[in-house]
Design a protein around this motif. Sequence first.
Motif, short mmCIF file in Angstrom:
data_model
loop_
_atom_site.label_atom_id
_atom_site.label_comp_id
_atom_site.label_asym_id
_atom_site.label_seq_id
_atom_site.Cartn_x
_atom_site.Cartn_y
_atom_site.Cartn_z
N UNK A 96 5.26 -20.55 35.85
CA UNK A 96 5.59 -21.79 35.14
C UNK A 96 5.21 -21.73 33.65
N UNK A 97 4.39 -20.74 33.27
CA UNK A 97 3.96 -20.63 31.88
C UNK A 97 4.97 -19.87 31.02
N UNK A 98 5.86 -19.10 31.66
CA UNK A 98 6.84 -18.35 30.91
C UNK A 98 6.20 -17.27 30.05
N UNK A 99 6.92 -16.86 29.02
CA UNK A 99 6.37 -15.91 28.06
C UNK A 99 6.77 -14.47 28.28
N UNK A 100 7.11 -14.08 29.51
CA UNK A 100 7.42 -12.67 29.77
C UNK A 100 8.78 -12.27 29.23
N UNK A 101 9.64 -13.26 28.91
CA UNK A 101 10.96 -12.93 28.38
C UNK A 101 11.00 -12.91 26.86
N UNK A 107 7.20 -6.00 23.75
CA UNK A 107 6.49 -4.94 23.04
C UNK A 107 5.21 -4.55 23.76
N UNK A 108 4.65 -5.48 24.52
CA UNK A 108 3.45 -5.17 25.31
C UNK A 108 3.82 -4.44 26.59
N UNK A 109 4.89 -4.88 27.25
CA UNK A 109 5.29 -4.28 28.53
C UNK A 109 6.79 -4.43 28.71
N UNK A 110 7.55 -3.34 28.58
CA UNK A 110 9.01 -3.42 28.70
C UNK A 110 9.47 -3.83 30.10
N UNK A 111 8.57 -3.75 31.09
CA UNK A 111 8.90 -4.21 32.44
C UNK A 111 8.84 -5.72 32.57
N UNK A 112 8.19 -6.37 31.59
CA UNK A 112 8.04 -7.83 31.56
C UNK A 112 7.28 -8.35 32.78
N UNK A 113 6.28 -7.59 33.23
CA UNK A 113 5.45 -8.00 34.36
C UNK A 113 4.00 -8.16 33.91
N UNK A 114 3.24 -8.88 34.73
CA UNK A 114 1.82 -9.07 34.47
C UNK A 114 1.02 -8.41 35.60
N UNK A 115 -0.22 -8.01 35.28
CA UNK A 115 -0.97 -8.21 34.04
C UNK A 115 -0.72 -7.10 33.03
N UNK A 116 -1.11 -7.42 31.79
CA UNK A 116 -1.17 -6.45 30.70
C UNK A 116 -2.52 -6.64 30.03
N UNK A 117 -3.13 -5.55 29.59
CA UNK A 117 -4.38 -5.68 28.84
C UNK A 117 -4.27 -4.90 27.53
N UNK A 118 -5.11 -5.29 26.60
CA UNK A 118 -5.31 -4.50 25.38
C UNK A 118 -6.81 -4.51 25.12
N UNK A 122 -6.46 -1.96 20.97
CA UNK A 122 -5.78 -0.69 21.17
C UNK A 122 -4.39 -0.85 21.77
N UNK A 123 -3.90 0.23 22.38
CA UNK A 123 -2.58 0.21 23.00
C UNK A 123 -2.58 -0.71 24.22
N UNK A 124 -1.46 -1.40 24.48
CA UNK A 124 -1.38 -2.22 25.69
C UNK A 124 -1.22 -1.34 26.93
N UNK A 125 -1.88 -1.74 28.02
CA UNK A 125 -1.76 -1.04 29.30
C UNK A 125 -1.18 -2.00 30.33
N UNK A 126 -0.29 -1.47 31.18
CA UNK A 126 0.26 -2.27 32.27
C UNK A 126 0.23 -1.46 33.55
#
Length: 273
Positions: A96-101, A107-118, A122-126
Amino acid sequence: MVTSSDYTGFPEPCEQHVDELQGEIGYVLSSWLPLSMNVVARITGAVQLKINLVYAKEVFQMLEVWGRKTSSNVQALMWCIGELELPYQRYDVGHKYGGTDSDEFYLLNPNRTIPVIRDNGGLPFWETGAILRYLACRYGHETFWPKDVLERTSVDRWTEWAKISVAMNFNEPIFWRVVRTPAHLRDSTAIKKAVESFEKRLMIAETQLTQYQYLAGNDFTLADIQFGHVLFRYFDIDISRAKLPQLRKYYEGLRQRSPYREHVMVSYEELRV
């Protein structure tokens, strides 16, 4: 739009540690006056470096986490972060929060899935499993994620088993059908079969837990993170469950852990449809 929540700020112990270390400098100056000023300078310089390292570790090191707290994968990640006592800032993203599109999230995750960390800018990891192993390798203590390759592999096999054989056979086959499906569309026969299949896997854990306190042995490890985060919903949703006394005892033990209560025992009412 990405919204911010769960910001913990900088850890409280920082100032205390700095005060203690500055006290060490005072002790050096008062106790080692007979030494040459060059030696005293070296000793005090080493203590000051220790202060700088503590300050850098506790103040400037910050994990950023993208993912809503009701996501089971995010719950596993946040539980791990809590157990490792890492400072973090989490952003509610997904469902319901959106944001993945958004272009920003792509740029953080081309798969548009969560979670992602930085980590610390540094570089984002998914991919949850990869993130958990990264945190375990970088911040975990010896018993949580052993350095010895054989001991670590023993933990890792249970970690992978918990993800593939347990979590993936619970979330969509059972939890989604019970909680995320309207009551009039629920297939009780399919749910019953899925629970029976799932509990065959839990029997493997039941046997293991008759011999050990935790899933991979007598120490709490990353394997417990991947396995244990599923159990809150398993024991909480409205289904018939097999009697698994060792698993129940293990689960009750997890409930005593503060990070588990904070990050895993989270209401999932917003997911109901």
